[in-house]
Design an enzyme around this catalytic site. Sequence first.
Site, mmCIF file in Angstrom:
data_model
loop_
_atom_site.group_PDB
_atom_site.id
_atom_site.type_symbol
_atom_site.label_atom_id
_atom_site.label_comp_id
_atom_site.label_asym_id
_atom_site.label_seq_id
_atom_site.Cartn_x
_atom_site.Cartn_y
_atom_site.Cartn_z
ATOM 1 N N SER A 22 0.835 -1.202 0.000
ATOM 2 C CA SER A 22 0.000 0.000 0.000
ATOM 3 C C SER A 22 0.865 1.247 0.000
ATOM 4 C CB SER A 22 -0.898 0.011 1.234
ATOM 5 O OG SER A 22 -0.140 0.460 2.341
ATOM 6 N N LYS A 23 0.215 2.377 -0.224
ATOM 7 C CA LYS A 23 1.002 3.607 -0.322
ATOM 8 C C LYS A 23 1.664 3.974 0.999
ATOM 9 C CE LYS A 23 -2.550 7.159 0.263
ATOM 10 N NZ LYS A 23 -3.200 8.283 -0.371
ATOM 11 N N ARG A 24 1.143 3.449 2.096
ATOM 12 C CA ARG A 24 1.738 3.751 3.409
ATOM 13 C C ARG A 24 2.956 2.863 3.692
ATOM 14 N NH1 ARG A 24 -0.394 8.336 5.048
ATOM 15 N NH2 ARG A 24 -2.468 8.465 4.156
#
Length: 511
Positions: free
Chosen positions: A265-267
């Site tokens: 994920s982008k995190r």
Amino acid sequence: MERRVRVRFAPSPTGPLHIGGVRTALYNYLFARKHGGDFIIRVEDTDQTRFVPGAEEYIIESLKWLGINAVEGIGFGDGPHAPYRQSERKPMYKQYVMQLIDAGKAYYAFDTAEELENMRERLMANNIDAKYDAQTRESMTNSITLPEDEVKRRLANGDTYVVRFKLPSNEEVQLHDEIRGWVSVNTHELDDKVLFKSDGMPTYHLANVVDDYLMQISHVIRGEEWLPSAPLHVLLYRAFGWEAMMPKFAHLPLLLKPEGNGKLSKRDGDRLGFPVFPINWIDPKTQEIYSGYREAGYLPEAVVNLLAFLGWNPGTNQELFTMDELVQAFSLERVSKSGAKFDPNKAKWFNQQYIRHLANENLLPFMQEAIKLKGLDQTFSEEFLLMACGLIKEKISFTNEIWNYCSYFFITPNTYDDSVVKKRWNDKIPNLLKDLNEALASLPEFKSTAIEGAYNEALAKNEILGKDFLQLFRVILTGVAGGPMLFEIAEMIGYPETKLRIENALIKLNN
Ligand code: GLU
């Protein structure tokens, strides 16, 4: 006759492009070039509520940085199917939706949000999967249940509506995926998807299929998250009578977290210390920065290479591939079905390899940038900088490490690695340094082999072993304990600077 290969990357400008999306673009690009076909970029911006300013420009800039160039489409010059932005194609879609309505394959639905909510609650209360489908459509407010003149009246009145696809009931839809083989879904698992809205905008499904047809797309290569939509797309091709022109489908495996549990994920990137975006993205709302490969010091060739290997392998031991080699080697048959785990160490390894193999001239711009940031760009010749490039490229993993690894080429160190000084400095060292400076002063030519000779001479004279002094000498010249060949560093910085650094050590360390 074989169809001309035409593939597209069709991003929605809803934010920065995740590296999973970049990989999709890359595989499309490789596939097109491999088959002498066309790679096009189409921007799918029909959902205006999710539009994020700057996202489209970001996507194009990322692709250009990586050399994933299209022959037609947004950012790369228009081609015969312009426009390539769906919002600009808006007037084209209505005729297709009308074609489906006239053939009884789609219908108007006037249900209010409240009616839809009631339907969901009613069905869920009876433990029935709540969806607008062959059963539920019979009890909703649509052109199937309403009398014809009422439908006409509502349309003439400008009532809000959507057009829904009338799914055939209980039909097995078979589709062949180039990566997964045959996939079969029964229509009772699907719902009557919205194709069009009364504001004249098509939804993703309609626009995507119509555009793939009009743009003569031969293969749809996209992420696995679109596999559930594929049966609907197949049914749409059938409903339009376009089966002969239906593209082949290939759904790429997910990119997984390094631990392997779940989608990258982008995190994850900033949490685990590696980028998941090609270039930096600043969120226009929160100003939060998401880091990118470019700014993290990766070379575009390394990013292309590492992305190619996330879900594909050449079937040999070769790991380093130029773009042209990837084009030659790539095939959908060698794309795996299962998710590809992202390995940050492997990513770093790829970059190290690329930096190591870079010609000094190609590392030079990064070196120039690094010293420019320190305001030193006027001071050093290109020849000097090229030598520095040659000496450090074996040592660094990222281009943005350049300054930290070789600041001592450009500035006199004023701090010293304490642990080495504590361990190696003793009463005999000052004399050794004086002798060393004298020996260096008498060298006819200040070259690395001669410097090493003078160094050995001074050591012998003071009865000190090389192993007890070499690391200290490194700290004296550079301030730090590790780095490239020491005598070459001395040669590079030259006699006056070497002498100065030895004298500095005598003053600063001799206490
Ligand atoms: N617009 C879709 C996306 O954002 C494209 C899906 C497809 O390639 O069909 O990923």
